[in-house]
Design an enzyme around this catalytic site. Structure first.
Site, PDB file in Angstrom:
ATOM      1  N   THR A 100       0.877  -1.183   0.000  1.00  0.00           N
ATOM      2  CA  THR A 100       0.000   0.000   0.000  1.00  0.00           C
ATOM      3  C   THR A 100       0.914   1.233   0.000  1.00  0.00           C
ATOM      4  O   THR A 100       0.959   1.968   0.985  1.00  0.00           O
ATOM      5  CB  THR A 100      -0.926   0.006   1.238  1.00  0.00           C
ATOM      6  OG1 THR A 100      -0.122  -0.217   2.416  1.00  0.00           O
ATOM      7  CG2 THR A 100      -1.989  -1.066   1.148  1.00  0.00           C
ATOM      8  N   PHE A 166       2.251  -6.029  12.683  1.00  0.00           N
ATOM      9  CA  PHE A 166       3.158  -5.158  13.441  1.00  0.00           C
ATOM     10  C   PHE A 166       4.609  -5.623  13.392  1.00  0.00           C
ATOM     11  O   PHE A 166       5.435  -5.139  14.149  1.00  0.00           O
ATOM     12  CB  PHE A 166       2.703  -5.073  14.907  1.00  0.00           C
ATOM     13  CG  PHE A 166       1.344  -4.455  15.050  1.00  0.00           C
ATOM     14  CD1 PHE A 166       1.185  -3.077  15.072  1.00  0.00           C
ATOM     15  CD2 PHE A 166       0.210  -5.251  15.127  1.00  0.00           C
ATOM     16  CE1 PHE A 166      -0.071  -2.503  15.176  1.00  0.00           C
ATOM     17  CE2 PHE A 166      -1.057  -4.684  15.236  1.00  0.00           C
ATOM     18  CZ  PHE A 166      -1.194  -3.302  15.261  1.00  0.00           C
ATOM     19  N   LEU A 167       4.917  -6.577  12.490  1.00  0.00           N
ATOM     20  CA  LEU A 167       6.281  -7.118  12.492  1.00  0.00           C
ATOM     21  C   LEU A 167       7.312  -6.034  12.186  1.00  0.00           C
ATOM     22  O   LEU A 167       7.019  -5.034  11.528  1.00  0.00           O
ATOM     23  CB  LEU A 167       6.411  -8.254  11.482  1.00  0.00           C
ATOM     24  CG  LEU A 167       6.250  -7.948   9.980  1.00  0.00           C
ATOM     25  CD1 LEU A 167       7.450  -7.297   9.355  1.00  0.00           C
ATOM     26  CD2 LEU A 167       5.931  -9.242   9.248  1.00  0.00           C
ATOM     27  N   GLU A 169      10.920  -5.503  10.347  1.00  0.00           N
ATOM     28  CA  GLU A 169      11.837  -6.161   9.419  1.00  0.00           C
ATOM     29  C   GLU A 169      13.130  -6.491  10.152  1.00  0.00           C
ATOM     30  O   GLU A 169      13.597  -5.722  10.986  1.00  0.00           O
ATOM     31  CB  GLU A 169      12.115  -5.261   8.211  1.00  0.00           C
ATOM     32  CG  GLU A 169      10.965  -5.251   7.248  1.00  0.00           C
ATOM     33  CD  GLU A 169      11.205  -4.367   6.031  1.00  0.00           C
ATOM     34  OE1 GLU A 169      12.364  -4.156   5.652  1.00  0.00           O
ATOM     35  OE2 GLU A 169      10.202  -3.876   5.481  1.00  0.00           O
ATOM     36  N   LYS A 217      -3.007   0.559  13.850  1.00  0.00           N
ATOM     37  CA  LYS A 217      -1.746   0.464  13.103  1.00  0.00           C
ATOM     38  C   LYS A 217      -1.216   1.853  12.728  1.00  0.00           C
ATOM     39  O   LYS A 217      -0.038   2.169  12.927  1.00  0.00           O
ATOM     40  CB  LYS A 217      -1.980  -0.390  11.850  1.00  0.00           C
ATOM     41  CG  LYS A 217      -0.790  -0.514  10.938  1.00  0.00           C
ATOM     42  CD  LYS A 217       0.355  -1.273  11.567  1.00  0.00           C
ATOM     43  CE  LYS A 217       1.602  -1.175  10.721  1.00  0.00           C
ATOM     44  NZ  LYS A 217       2.745  -1.827  11.306  1.00  0.00           N
ATOM     45  N   GLY A 270      13.267   5.925   8.041  1.00  0.00           N
ATOM     46  CA  GLY A 270      12.989   5.575   6.650  1.00  0.00           C
ATOM     47  C   GLY A 270      12.227   4.276   6.634  1.00  0.00           C
ATOM     48  O   GLY A 270      11.511   3.946   7.578  1.00  0.00           O
ATOM     49  N   CYS A 273       7.484   1.721   6.072  1.00  0.00           N
ATOM     50  CA  CYS A 273       6.302   1.891   6.935  1.00  0.00           C
ATOM     51  C   CYS A 273       6.169   3.276   7.565  1.00  0.00           C
ATOM     52  O   CYS A 273       5.168   3.951   7.348  1.00  0.00           O
ATOM     53  CB  CYS A 273       6.310   0.821   8.020  1.00  0.00           C
ATOM     54  SG  CYS A 273       6.012  -0.816   7.343  1.00  0.00           S
ATOM     55  N   LYS A 276       5.521   6.336   5.265  1.00  0.00           N
ATOM     56  CA  LYS A 276       4.259   6.123   4.553  1.00  0.00           C
ATOM     57  C   LYS A 276       3.057   6.218   5.509  1.00  0.00           C
ATOM     58  O   LYS A 276       2.067   6.886   5.199  1.00  0.00           O
ATOM     59  CB  LYS A 276       4.296   4.733   3.917  1.00  0.00           C
ATOM     60  CG  LYS A 276       2.976   4.175   3.489  1.00  0.00           C
ATOM     61  CD  LYS A 276       3.142   2.853   2.774  1.00  0.00           C
ATOM     62  CE  LYS A 276       3.176   1.645   3.678  1.00  0.00           C
ATOM     63  NZ  LYS A 276       1.925   1.325   4.339  1.00  0.00           N
ATOM     64  N   ARG A 340      13.734   0.872   0.842  1.00  0.00           N
ATOM     65  CA  ARG A 340      12.636   1.800   0.559  1.00  0.00           C
ATOM     66  C   ARG A 340      12.736   2.991   1.525  1.00  0.00           C
ATOM     67  O   ARG A 340      12.842   2.811   2.727  1.00  0.00           O
ATOM     68  CB  ARG A 340      11.284   1.078   0.706  1.00  0.00           C
ATOM     69  CG  ARG A 340      11.040   0.067  -0.397  1.00  0.00           C
ATOM     70  CD  ARG A 340       9.730  -0.667  -0.215  1.00  0.00           C
ATOM     71  NE  ARG A 340       9.821  -1.734   0.767  1.00  0.00           N
ATOM     72  CZ  ARG A 340       8.851  -2.608   1.012  1.00  0.00           C
ATOM     73  NH1 ARG A 340       7.697  -2.519   0.364  1.00  0.00           N
ATOM     74  NH2 ARG A 340       9.001  -3.541   1.918  1.00  0.00           N
TER      75      ARG A 340
HETATM   76  N1  NAD Z   1       7.481  -4.332   5.657  1.00  0.00           N
HETATM   77  C1  NAD Z   1       7.097  -4.186   6.908  1.00  0.00           C
HETATM   78  O1  NAD Z   1       7.907  -4.137   7.831  1.00  0.00           O
HETATM   79  C2  NAD Z   1       5.630  -4.077   7.240  1.00  0.00           C
HETATM   80  C3  NAD Z   1       5.237  -4.225   8.580  1.00  0.00           C
HETATM   81  C4  NAD Z   1       3.883  -4.115   8.880  1.00  0.00           C
HETATM   82  C5  NAD Z   1       2.965  -3.848   7.888  1.00  0.00           C
HETATM   83  N2  NAD Z   1       3.383  -3.682   6.603  1.00  0.00           N
HETATM   84  C6  NAD Z   1       2.370  -3.437   5.571  1.00  0.00           C
HETATM   85  O2  NAD Z   1       2.094  -4.673   4.916  1.00  0.00           O
HETATM   86  C7  NAD Z   1       1.868  -4.446   3.511  1.00  0.00           C
HETATM   87  C8  NAD Z   1       2.858  -5.237   2.688  1.00  0.00           C
HETATM   88  O3  NAD Z   1       4.145  -4.784   2.997  1.00  0.00           O
HETATM   89  P1  NAD Z   1       5.456  -5.521   2.447  1.00  0.00           P
HETATM   90  O4  NAD Z   1       6.615  -4.800   3.006  1.00  0.00           O
HETATM   91  O5  NAD Z   1       5.333  -6.987   2.670  1.00  0.00           O
HETATM   92  O6  NAD Z   1       5.303  -5.198   0.886  1.00  0.00           O
HETATM   93  P2  NAD Z   1       6.127  -5.826  -0.332  1.00  0.00           P
HETATM   94  O7  NAD Z   1       6.058  -4.825  -1.396  1.00  0.00           O
HETATM   95  O8  NAD Z   1       7.449  -6.317   0.151  1.00  0.00           O
HETATM   96  O9  NAD Z   1       5.285  -7.110  -0.732  1.00  0.00           O
HETATM   97  C9  NAD Z   1       4.062  -7.071  -1.405  1.00  0.00           C
HETATM   98  C10 NAD Z   1       4.034  -8.253  -2.351  1.00  0.00           C
HETATM   99  O10 NAD Z   1       2.728  -8.369  -2.910  1.00  0.00           O
HETATM  100  C11 NAD Z   1       2.861  -8.765  -4.266  1.00  0.00           C
HETATM  101  N3  NAD Z   1       1.587  -8.463  -4.944  1.00  0.00           N
HETATM  102  C12 NAD Z   1       1.040  -7.253  -5.208  1.00  0.00           C
HETATM  103  N4  NAD Z   1      -0.163  -7.409  -5.800  1.00  0.00           N
HETATM  104  C13 NAD Z   1      -0.390  -8.745  -5.897  1.00  0.00           C
HETATM  105  C14 NAD Z   1      -1.452  -9.528  -6.400  1.00  0.00           C
HETATM  106  N5  NAD Z   1      -2.559  -8.975  -6.916  1.00  0.00           N
HETATM  107  N6  NAD Z   1      -1.334 -10.877  -6.357  1.00  0.00           N
HETATM  108  C15 NAD Z   1      -0.236 -11.454  -5.843  1.00  0.00           C
HETATM  109  N7  NAD Z   1       0.808 -10.760  -5.336  1.00  0.00           N
HETATM  110  C16 NAD Z   1       0.729  -9.424  -5.349  1.00  0.00           C
HETATM  111  C17 NAD Z   1       4.050  -7.966  -4.752  1.00  0.00           C
HETATM  112  O11 NAD Z   1       4.613  -8.508  -5.915  1.00  0.00           O
HETATM  113  C18 NAD Z   1       4.979  -8.082  -3.548  1.00  0.00           C
HETATM  114  O12 NAD Z   1       5.817  -9.223  -3.616  1.00  0.00           O
HETATM  115  C19 NAD Z   1       1.943  -2.942   3.332  1.00  0.00           C
HETATM  116  O13 NAD Z   1       0.662  -2.393   3.466  1.00  0.00           O
HETATM  117  C20 NAD Z   1       2.809  -2.502   4.479  1.00  0.00           C
HETATM  118  O14 NAD Z   1       2.572  -1.164   4.846  1.00  0.00           O
HETATM  119  C21 NAD Z   1       4.691  -3.815   6.248  1.00  0.00           C
END
Ligand code: NAD
Length: 467
Positions: A100, A166-167, A169, A217, A270, A273, A276, A340
């Site tokens: 997102t 809430f993980l 990275e 969140k 940075g 999350c 954004k 990112r």
């Molecule tokens: N990264 C973090 O630490 C973290 C922690 C908590 C919440 N979040 C939230 O979780 C969400 C995902 O974050 P992320 O870091 O895992 O993102 P990311 O970009 O690493 O992963 C998203 C994945 O979804 C895939 N994708 C997109 N559309 C698709 C579809 N229609 N079908 C199949 N696959 C599809 C993409 O190719 C990508 O691999 C975001 O909203 C983010 O804000 C992230």
């Protein structure tokens, strides 16, 4: 793997689950749900990422995932595909874990979510429960329910629940098995057990309506962003006053009401999350006529962190044009390869625009960039450098051989934006170390000394009292 769990994980009622999106959140959820005993099929649309997963490779740097992949991938517990029809065969529970990202104006771009939901719902032959793990603004689950219903076959009901993630990275698997809380927002009591039943009953649960869950969140990340920006504001004040921000903030954080976590100054936050979600929080507030002044202030302070690093380099080196500067650390934080909104990458690009020849090293991150030359060894990276800037607090940067660095470098400026270099440790090396909120006390020569003036009974002097 067991080191990533506090205790052995209690059992759950096994459920067939489709996870959409195999990024940090989706892949972690997929392997960990498989470990809990569920049967998971993970849909990933990126061909390179899917190909790696099908080969049994983990396309992200995340401790513990490879072990769980080895254990479960290819068994009935865990499979990967790009075919939603296959994935939705006999599946009711779907976790949406797609990105997102922010739009340029800070509003969240929810198109991936809309497309993913439309895809799975179109493929579903029975009722579907969509669980949104992606971070979304309040009201998104309701909107998604409306949108998804338009794609459902006749007689198929769609319910959407919120279950924000809430993980952190770098410790995502640990966080999955040791959650501070599992937040579930659902308005349909009949479907509640399907969501909460994914997780062991012993895990702390916050059960609420969908908008509240979504806001937990956003509010949590906004608070963390405010805390970091507060630390940076205190650090700026420390630099101006000759105080030591590490001592000041340690002293502040020991107050149990405040806590020391996220109270470290640095190059600004940075990652995918905090910037954004802070922007999303502001956009949501704005959409209901509120201005979110605290959140905005955190944004302003954060954007000044990079300016402050550039200013310090200019003070130390004069004009930056044609200088050689090495950046150690491109990942937005240690323990991940994610770049990112990474401050290190942002600094490299800003320096390149100023005519600097930038070299960079990171133990994990390898971004595609033309702004800098990536070097695989930190000592090679500093050869001939006028200045060294440390931007990520990787543990290995605390262990650097400072004498060797000095020998390889041309200049003696070290800008430690994450305060990993002990000033005492480098006292014997010909280095000028600039930290954040420290290390400037020898240059401290204030003209004004207001406290004395504020103690005097008489009217303040026109001329400031000098020290
Ligand atoms: N990264 C973090 O630490 C973290 C922690 C908590 C919440 N979040 C939230 O979780 C969400 C995902 O974050 P992320 O870091 O895992 O993102 P990311 O970009 O690493 O992963 C998203 C994945 O979804 C895939 N994708 C997109 N559309 C698709 C579809 N229609 N079908 C199949 N696959 C599809 C993409 O190719 C990508 O691999 C975001 O909203 C983010 O804000 C992230």
């Amino acid at each position: 793997m067991d080191s990533l769990k506090k205790t052995s994980v209690p059992s759950v009622r096994a459920t067939k689950v489709c996870v959409v999106g195999a990024g940090y959140v989706g892949l972690t959820a997929a392997v960990c749900l498989a470990e809990l005993g569920h049967s998971v099929v993970c849909v990933e649309s990126n061909p390179q990422r899917l190909a790696a997963l099908l080969r049994g490779e983990v396309p992200i740097h995340e401790p513990g995932i490879d072990e769980l992949m080895n254990r479960h991938a290819g068994t009935e517990r865990l499979s990967f595909t790009d075919d939603v029809e296959v994935a939705m065969d006999d599946v009711q529970v779907v976790l949406l874990c797609v990105g997102t990202p922010p739009r340029p104006d800070g509003e969240p771009d929810l198109r991936q979510l809309g497309r993913a939901a439309a895809g799975v719902v179109s493929a579903a032959r029975g009722d579907v429960l969509l669980i949104v793990k992606s971070t979304v603004p309040p009201g998104s689950c309701e909107a998604l329910e409306l949108l998804a219903a338009g794609h459902a076959r006749e007689g198929v009901n769609v319910v959407v629940a919120s279950n924000p993630e809430f993980l952190r990275e770098g410790q995502a698997v640990w966080d999955f098995f040791n959650p501070d809380r599992v937040v579930v927002g659902i308005d349909d009591p009949q479907m509640q057990d399907l969501v909460t039943g994914l997780y062991p009953a012993q895990w702390p649960l916050v059960l609420c309506d969908r908008r509240s869950a979504e806001l937990v969140k956003y509010a949590a990340n906004t608070f963390l962003a405010v805390k970091i920006s507060f630390a940076n504001e205190v650090a700026q004040l420390c630099e101006a006053l000759g105080a030591d921000s590490q001592k000041v903030l340690a002293g502040v954080g020991l107050d149990a009401r405040i806590g020391g976590a996220f109270l470290s100054p640095g190059p600004g936050f940075g990652g995918s999350c905090l910037p954004k979600d802070l922007g999303g929080f502001i956009a949501v507030a704005q959409s209901v006529g509120q201005s979110a002044p605290l959140a905005r202030a955190a944004q302003v302070v954060n954007s000044e962190a990079l300016d402050s690093i550039l200013r310090k380099l200019e003070v130390a080196l004069g004009s930056l044009q044609g200088k050689r500067i090495t950046i150690l650390g491109l990942a937005f934080k240690p323990g991940t390869g994610d770049v990112r909104f990474s401050p290190g990458l942002g600094l490299g690009e800003a320096l390149a625009q100023r005519g600097v020849l930038v070299r960079a090293h990171d133990p994990v991150a390898a971004p595609v960039t033309t702004s800098m030359e990536l070097v695989s060894d930190p000592y090679q990276a500093v050869v001939g450098a006028d200045a060294l800037v440390i931007m990520t607090a990787w543990p290995q940067y605390r262990e650097l051989d400072h004498e060797r660095l000095r020998e390889e470098m041309k200049g003696h400026v070290v800008l430690d934006a994450v305060n990993v270099v002990g000033i005492d440790e480098v006292a014997h090396v010909d280095f000028d170390v600039y930290g954040v909120g420290r290390g400037l006390s020898t240059d401290f020569a204030p003209v004004l000394w207001p406290p004395l003036e504020w103690m005097l009974d008489s009217e303040p002097h026109n001329a400031a009292v000098s020290r």
